[in-house]
Enzyme design. Structure first.
Site, PDB file in Angstrom:
ATOM      1  N   HIS A  57      -4.270  -7.954   5.598  1.00  0.00           N
ATOM      2  CA  HIS A  57      -4.866  -6.669   5.864  1.00  0.00           C
ATOM      3  C   HIS A  57      -4.039  -6.119   7.082  1.00  0.00           C
ATOM      4  O   HIS A  57      -4.571  -5.637   8.150  1.00  0.00           O
ATOM      5  CB  HIS A  57      -6.081  -7.072   6.702  1.00  0.00           C
ATOM      6  CG  HIS A  57      -7.476  -7.272   5.676  1.00  0.00           C
ATOM      7  ND1 HIS A  57      -7.959  -6.230   4.701  1.00  0.00           N
ATOM      8  CD2 HIS A  57      -8.038  -8.386   5.065  1.00  0.00           C
ATOM      9  CE1 HIS A  57      -8.985  -6.542   3.835  1.00  0.00           C
ATOM     10  NE2 HIS A  57      -8.951  -7.885   4.340  1.00  0.00           N
ATOM     11  N   GLY A 166      -8.409 -11.733  -5.611  1.00  0.00           N
ATOM     12  CA  GLY A 166      -7.738 -11.427  -4.671  1.00  0.00           C
ATOM     13  C   GLY A 166      -6.220 -11.626  -4.839  1.00  0.00           C
ATOM     14  O   GLY A 166      -5.261 -11.774  -4.259  1.00  0.00           O
ATOM     15  N   ASP A 214       0.285  -4.886  -2.518  1.00  0.00           N
ATOM     16  CA  ASP A 214       0.060  -5.249  -3.674  1.00  0.00           C
ATOM     17  C   ASP A 214       0.870  -4.679  -4.697  1.00  0.00           C
ATOM     18  O   ASP A 214       1.591  -5.368  -5.754  1.00  0.00           O
ATOM     19  CB  ASP A 214      -1.419  -4.737  -4.453  1.00  0.00           C
ATOM     20  CG  ASP A 214      -2.473  -5.511  -3.369  1.00  0.00           C
ATOM     21  OD1 ASP A 214      -2.000  -6.399  -2.418  1.00  0.00           O
ATOM     22  OD2 ASP A 214      -3.659  -5.243  -3.385  1.00  0.00           O
ATOM     23  N   LYS A 263     -13.629  -4.825  -5.440  1.00  0.00           N
ATOM     24  CA  LYS A 263     -13.038  -4.249  -4.136  1.00  0.00           C
ATOM     25  C   LYS A 263     -13.588  -2.652  -4.264  1.00  0.00           C
ATOM     26  O   LYS A 263     -14.262  -2.186  -3.142  1.00  0.00           O
ATOM     27  CB  LYS A 263     -11.792  -4.053  -4.313  1.00  0.00           C
ATOM     28  CG  LYS A 263     -11.158  -3.432  -3.065  1.00  0.00           C
ATOM     29  CD  LYS A 263      -9.622  -3.243  -3.009  1.00  0.00           C
ATOM     30  CE  LYS A 263      -8.777  -4.452  -2.990  1.00  0.00           C
ATOM     31  NZ  LYS A 263      -7.269  -4.379  -2.764  1.00  0.00           N
TER      32      LYS A 263
END
Length: 508
Positions: A57, A166, A214, A263
């Site tokens: 994060h 994840g 990502d 998400k």
């Protein structure tokens, strides 16, 4: 090389252990395409999922992160049809090898506005359409004034990245879709940087405000290497090899808690809320510290990284001490541990509450009564420091004992998990449970990976102990009677992984 590679053999995509199973899988995909469309696919686009080793994060605050690509991936076999081609129809036919995802038809498009995406619905084809939308937007900007054709496509998708785990299944799908669409519209020698940036923007079309880690990991992955991914001053990825002098090898075990967090559905109270909290924290810190107007990230707001850069610009303070200084500043400037209301935020920002909501909470709606600026900023600055500590330990030319090496990296990962749990509130009881079990079963470090709120965890383990750790976690967390109705998921829930290659094109 900064160009997405094109290969003619699956062995150039995977490590030696994965080749037999993957070769069979790719053959089945190409057979499924021919059976569905009566013709051979001309190209297969591929992008992998990723596991983040450290740096959770903090990518949307523009701090560096340290992920690696994994073997699990998304494949798209396709054939592009130009308007003058035989059999052309102004549509994109989407099929999937899994029965879970029904066939869909998308209208062929020449502009981003032609692509309709309803982000409020959990629809698998939205991720392909997001890649198409981003491709058309890129091509419009790249070739101003050029009229783009409405390319038809025949598509079959096969994905092995577990959903909502994840491991970035959505980023893998969007990266692969964008790569396929770029090829379909005639692009050659596709830049990895261009593809990664395109995919970041594209995923926002499905309602997720992604920071970019990502997509960078999916595109830039390199077999045998982790990646040090930077966003400032430039978007870049540097491969990192683990030391070879150790008495035991480095292994990572990934374990899925089987707690799902979709998400785009939970974003208003989880992921997007954290983005908003970090952005507002940065803007308020800049105002309190009189740092001037922050650089705006993607038209949204300033970042905590920019605050630190401005605060220490022109000084000789070391990077380590800069992070220590920012942690002290955050505790002083945000003294309320229970957070702040919208009215309090507006007062600190020097604006009306409706202006605050319009600027920061409309593009990405959030659900919260109080905003935890102190804890979020404390996590970001401490986690960013841990990334640099992790990189230094890997890159160090000073030989240390194997015990000390694993203790150092494991300690950094454990501190990250504590911060994710206590400051960022993105852990859940199941994550805490499986991490504790792993540490008691031989793991040197254990933490959540990905956005959190469920999904996967990653465990650092000596290679000689990986099998033992795997068996103990399987027997403990996935014990009989707990997930009996989800046996197929349990069978694939825990696995060892090695750093894998990134995005690639394959021409049969």
């Amino acid at each position: 090389m900064n160009i997405v590679p094109t290969v003619d053999d699956v062995k150039h995509v995977y490590g030696s252990l994965a080749i037999p199973a993957q070769g069979e899988r790719w053959d089945k995909l190409l057979s499924a395409f021919k059976e569905r469309f009566g013709a051979d696919a001309t190209v297969v686009a591929r992008s992998p999922g990723r596991v983040n080793l450290i740096g959770e994060h903090i990518d949307y605050s523009e701090f560096a992160v340290l992920p690696m690509s994994i073997s699990a991936d998304v494949l798209i076999a396709f054939r592009a049809l130009k308007p003058d081609a035989e059999g052309y129809e102004p549509k994109i036919a989407l099929a999937n090898v899994s029965d879970k995802f029904p066939e869909r038809e998308v209208v062929a498009a020449a502009t981003p506005e032609d692509v309709e995406i309803d982000a409020s619905k959990p629809e698998w084809s939205n991720y392909f359409k997001a890649g198409l939308h981003g491709t058309l937007e890129l091509l419009q900007n790249k070739y101003p004034g050029k009229e783009l054709p409405k390319i038809g496509m025949q598509v079959v998708v096969d994905g092995t990245v577990p959903l909502a785990s994840g491991l970035s299944s959505s980023a893998a799908m969007v990266c692969t879709s964008a790569l396929a669409c770029l090829v379909a519209y005639g692009e050659k020698d596709i830049s990895k940087h261009e593809l990664a940036q395109l995919a970041v923007v594209s995923e926002r079309a499905v309602g997720v405000n992604s920071g970019g880690m990502d997509q960078m990991a999916s595109v830039f992955g390199m077999e045998g290497n982790a990646l040090f991914v930077e966003f400032k001053p430039n978007l870049d990825a540097t491969p990192l090899q683990f030391p070879r002098y150790l008495d035991d090898g480095v292994a990572f075990v990934i374990a899925n808690t089987l707690v799902t967090s979709v998400k785009h559905l939970t974003a208003p109270r989880n992921y997007n809320l954290r983005v908003v909290e970090c952005t507002i924290a940065a803007e308020i810190l800049a105002r309190k510290l009189q740092l001037g107007e922050l650089d705006v990230r993607d038209g949204f707001g300033g970042t905590l990284r920019d605050v630190m850069v401005r605060q220490f610009r022109g000084t000789s303070v070391s990077m380590e001490d800069q992070f220590v200084g920012m942690l002290q500043i955050v505790e002083k400037q945000f003294p309320k541990p229970d957070g702040y209301t919208r009215q309090e935020l507006a007062s600190m920002m020097g604006c009306e509450e409706n202006e605050l909501v319009e600027k920061y909470m409309t593009r990405f709606p959030v659900e919260a009564e109080r905003f935890q600026l102190r804890d979020r900023a404390l996590h970001v600055y401490s986690e960013a420091a841990r990334v640099l500590q992790f990189r230094s330990a890997i890159q160090s030319t000073e030989a240390i004992s194997t015990d000390d090496f694993f203790e150092k990296l494991g300690g950094i990962m454990n501190a990250s998990q504590a911060s994710c749990r206590d400051l960022y509130n993105c852990s859940v009881p199941e994550i805490d449970e499986i991490c504790q079990l792993a540490l008691e079963s031989g793991a040197e470090g254990a933490r959540l990976t990905g956005a959190g709120w469920g999904g996967c965890c990653v465990f650092l383990v000596r290679k000689s102990r990986a099998d033992e750790l795997f068996e103990k976690v399987k027997a403990g967390y996935y014990r009989q009677g707990r997930f009996d109705d989800r046996q197929a998921e349990v069978d694939e829930a825990c696995f060892a992984t090695e750093p894998a290659s990134g995005a690639v094109l394959y021409r049969p």
